[in-house]
Design an enzyme around this catalytic site. Structure first.
Site, PDB file in Angstrom:
ATOM      1  CE1 TYR A 144      64.358  25.979  -1.131  1.00 27.75           C
ATOM      2  CE2 TYR A 144      62.376  27.129  -0.753  1.00 27.75           C
ATOM      3  CZ  TYR A 144      63.630  27.017  -1.015  1.00 27.75           C
ATOM      4  OH  TYR A 144      64.489  28.091  -1.279  1.00 27.75           O
ATOM      5  CG  ASP A 239      63.264  20.788  -7.680  1.00 27.98           C
ATOM      6  OD1 ASP A 239      62.792  21.494  -7.236  1.00 27.98           O
ATOM      7  OD2 ASP A 239      64.434  20.417  -8.270  1.00 27.98           O
ATOM      8  CE  LYS A 267      70.317  22.109  -3.784  1.00 27.69           C
ATOM      9  NZ  LYS A 267      70.533  22.945  -2.608  1.00 27.69           N
TER      10      LYS A 267
HETATM   11  P1  KE4 Z   1      68.916  27.082  -5.017  1.00 28.62           P
HETATM   12  O1  KE4 Z   1      68.078  28.468  -5.850  1.00 28.62           O
HETATM   13  O2  KE4 Z   1      68.745  27.291  -3.829  1.00 28.62           O
HETATM   14  O3  KE4 Z   1      70.266  26.803  -5.901  1.00 28.62           O
HETATM   15  O4  KE4 Z   1      67.991  25.703  -5.314  1.00 28.62           O
HETATM   16  C1  KE4 Z   1      66.671  25.756  -4.863  1.00 28.62           C
HETATM   17  C2  KE4 Z   1      66.202  24.460  -4.736  1.00 28.62           C
HETATM   18  C3  KE4 Z   1      65.195  23.784  -5.706  1.00 28.62           C
HETATM   19  N1  KE4 Z   1      64.802  22.676  -5.889  1.00 28.62           N
HETATM   20  C4  KE4 Z   1      65.090  21.706  -4.678  1.00 28.62           C
HETATM   21  C5  KE4 Z   1      64.700  20.323  -4.556  1.00 28.62           C
HETATM   22  C6  KE4 Z   1      65.999  22.465  -3.508  1.00 28.62           C
HETATM   23  O5  KE4 Z   1      66.340  21.482  -2.485  1.00 28.62           O
HETATM   24  C7  KE4 Z   1      66.537  23.728  -3.706  1.00 28.62           C
HETATM   25  C8  KE4 Z   1      67.294  24.153  -2.508  1.00 28.62           C
HETATM   26  N2  KE4 Z   1      67.824  23.379  -1.395  1.00 28.62           N
HETATM   27  C9  KE4 Z   1      68.144  24.054  -0.206  1.00 28.62           C
HETATM   28  C10 KE4 Z   1      68.339  22.976   0.760  1.00 28.62           C
HETATM   29  N3  KE4 Z   1      67.103  22.310   1.310  1.00 28.62           N
HETATM   30  C11 KE4 Z   1      69.045  24.772  -0.344  1.00 28.62           C
HETATM   31  C12 KE4 Z   1      69.714  25.486   0.985  1.00 28.62           C
HETATM   32  C13 KE4 Z   1      69.245  26.970   1.078  1.00 28.62           C
HETATM   33  O6  KE4 Z   1      68.170  27.420   0.736  1.00 28.62           O
HETATM   34  O7  KE4 Z   1      70.133  27.836   1.806  1.00 28.62           O
END
Ligand code: KE4
Length: 423
Positions: A144, A239, A267
């Site tokens: 993801y 990523d 993060k």
């Molecule tokens: P954000 O756009 O949510 O800040 O980051 C996206 C993202 C990109 N790459 C990786 C590997 C990620 O895990 C994420 C977002 N992680 C999720 C949890 N698996 C965020 C939680 C959510 O979607 O509310």
């Protein structure tokens, strides 16, 4: 677990917010029931609006590496806010953050701040396409990368939890430019490169996939990927939004000694405030406006509060030997869990401070394996633990996070609760 107030709030939220949440995975759709609302968080604990205290293994999905509301970070935000919230001009903290990221992540020679992991990944993809003049992307099923149109193809995390790994609204013409193969399958990798390697703009992956639970790259897999990218001219994008600054100061790429061409980050470097960053080889990064032809921009990029929070968190991690502590706590948790899962149809994976308890027998090396999990059994387990004061991610297809604030007592109580919840 008392949740009368949470239930009232959720009913109100449902009236004005789609699904009652601002991010789908929070809706508990993967485990049933209704989400609780949090009123405050400190250290390893969350406190719900119904005054239930929970040991938190979600850590706001990764940013809370020191634990919640660490004094250094709160003080930095408060002090910075006294001088203004956003300027829309360059500010000194941007240089400090850029120099810190480049020092901690050697593959990053230049870096640009954005406001989310999604934005960081989206910018990497556009930059890779602009730099190479190619259109095709390769990603791995179950990984993801945020809700980027071209990467919401067989995606993990909430998309997988909700059974929508291929989102509506993404034009098929765009999705057709993204190839997907299973992770940890070198033969599939070699096939794609043999067929289309010279058309690939980039390969993007979570070097340690943590959005279909948590599984590790097979020995040699990342090295093979690096070699194939170098030979074909495709850029290698790591990523590290979740693994960055967590699995090591320099993230998974430090741990596995692989040098990607671009890295997406987020993060931890925001200390809990909205942030993302992307960086890598200077010759690629200089393709970005205003220097080069690839446009990318953001009103709040380099926001002083987010940078102050992130810098304070990184400094505190370096000062307290945070990564060593995370490894020690992770090892204690792994030892406790190993004894519990032995002889059961369960698999416990851990690397550093990230972990996953799969309700399936191993080996689990990719999404296809992870999907063998008994999500119904996981859901029952999740709610039993929650009622006993332990909060794991509300989906089998998410990772757990330890923080520097998790104590031996937290781990001991968690082990007891897990053992009781498995029956
Ligand atoms: P954000 O756009 O949510 O800040 O980051 C996206 C993202 C990109 N790459 C990786 C590997 C990620 O895990 C994420 C977002 N992680 C999720 C949890 N698996 C965020 C939680 C959510 O979607 O509310």
């Amino acid at each position: 677990m008392k949740d009368a107030i949470s239930s009232e709030l959720f009913a109100a939220a449902l009236k004005k917010i789609p699904g009652g949440v601002n991010s789908p995975v929070r809706a508990f759709r993967g485990v049933g029931g209704e989400p609780f609302f949090t009123k405050r968080a400190k250290g390893s604990k969350l406190v719900t609006v119904d005054d239930e205290e929970l040991i938190d293994y979600v850590g706001t999905w990764g940013p809370a590496i020191l634990g919640h509301a660490p004094k250094e970070v709160v003080d930095a935000v408060r002090d910075t806010a006294e001088n203004g919230l956003s300027f829309g001009t360059p500010n000194p903290l941007e240089i400090e953050m850029a120099e810190t990221i480049c020092r901690m992540v050697p593959s990053v020679e230049k870096v640009r701040m954005v406001n989310s992991g999604t934005e960081a990944v989206m910018s990497c993809v556009r930059l890779a396409r602009g730099f190479t003049g190619r259109d095709l992307l390769l990603k791995f099923t179950g990984c993801y990368h945020g809700h980027v149109d071209s990467l919401l193809v067989k995606a993990g995390s909430g998309a997988l939890t909700l059974g929508q790994p291929d989102s509506a609204g993404v034009p098929s013409a765009l999705a057709a430019l993204t190839r997907t193969i299973p992770f940890n399958r070198p033969e599939a990798l070699r096939e794609v490169f043999a067929a289309e390697g010279d058309r690939l703009a980039a390969v993007i992956l979570e070097p340690v996939p943590a959005n279909a639970g948590l599984y590790l790259p097979r020995e040699g897999f990342l090295e093979e990927l690096r070699r194939l990218c170098s030979e074909s001219g495709a850029l290698l994008i790591f990523d590290e939004v979740m693994t960055g600054f967590r699995l090591a100061p320099g993230g998974a790429q430090e741990r596995y000694e692989i040098c990607p061409d671009l890295t997406a980050m987020g993060k931890v470097i925001g200390g809990g405030l909205p942030v993302g960053a992307f960086g890598g080889r200077a010759d690629i990064m200089d393709y970005l406006a205003p220097l080069g032809p690839v446009y990318q921009a953001g009103t709040l990029s380099g926001n002083p509060l987010a940078l102050a929070a992130g810098l304070a968190q990184l400094r505190a991690m370096e000062r307290c030997g945070g990564w060593k502590k995370l490894e020690e706590t992770g090892a204690k948790m792994e030892e406790a869990m190993r004894g519990i899962v032995a002889g059961r149809d369960l698999e416990f994976h851990r690397i550093g401070s990230m972990f996953c308890l799969y309700f399936a027998k191993g080996p689990i090396e990719n999404l296809e394996d992870a999907k063998r999990s008994d999500t119904g059994a996981f859901a029952k387990f999740f709610h039993r633990c929650l009622r006993a004061g332990v909060y794991f991610a509300p989906s089998q297809f998410e990772a757990g996070f330890l923080s520097v604030a998790h104590s031996d007592e937290d781990i001991e109580k968690t082990a007891r609760v897990v053992a009781d919840s498995l029956g």
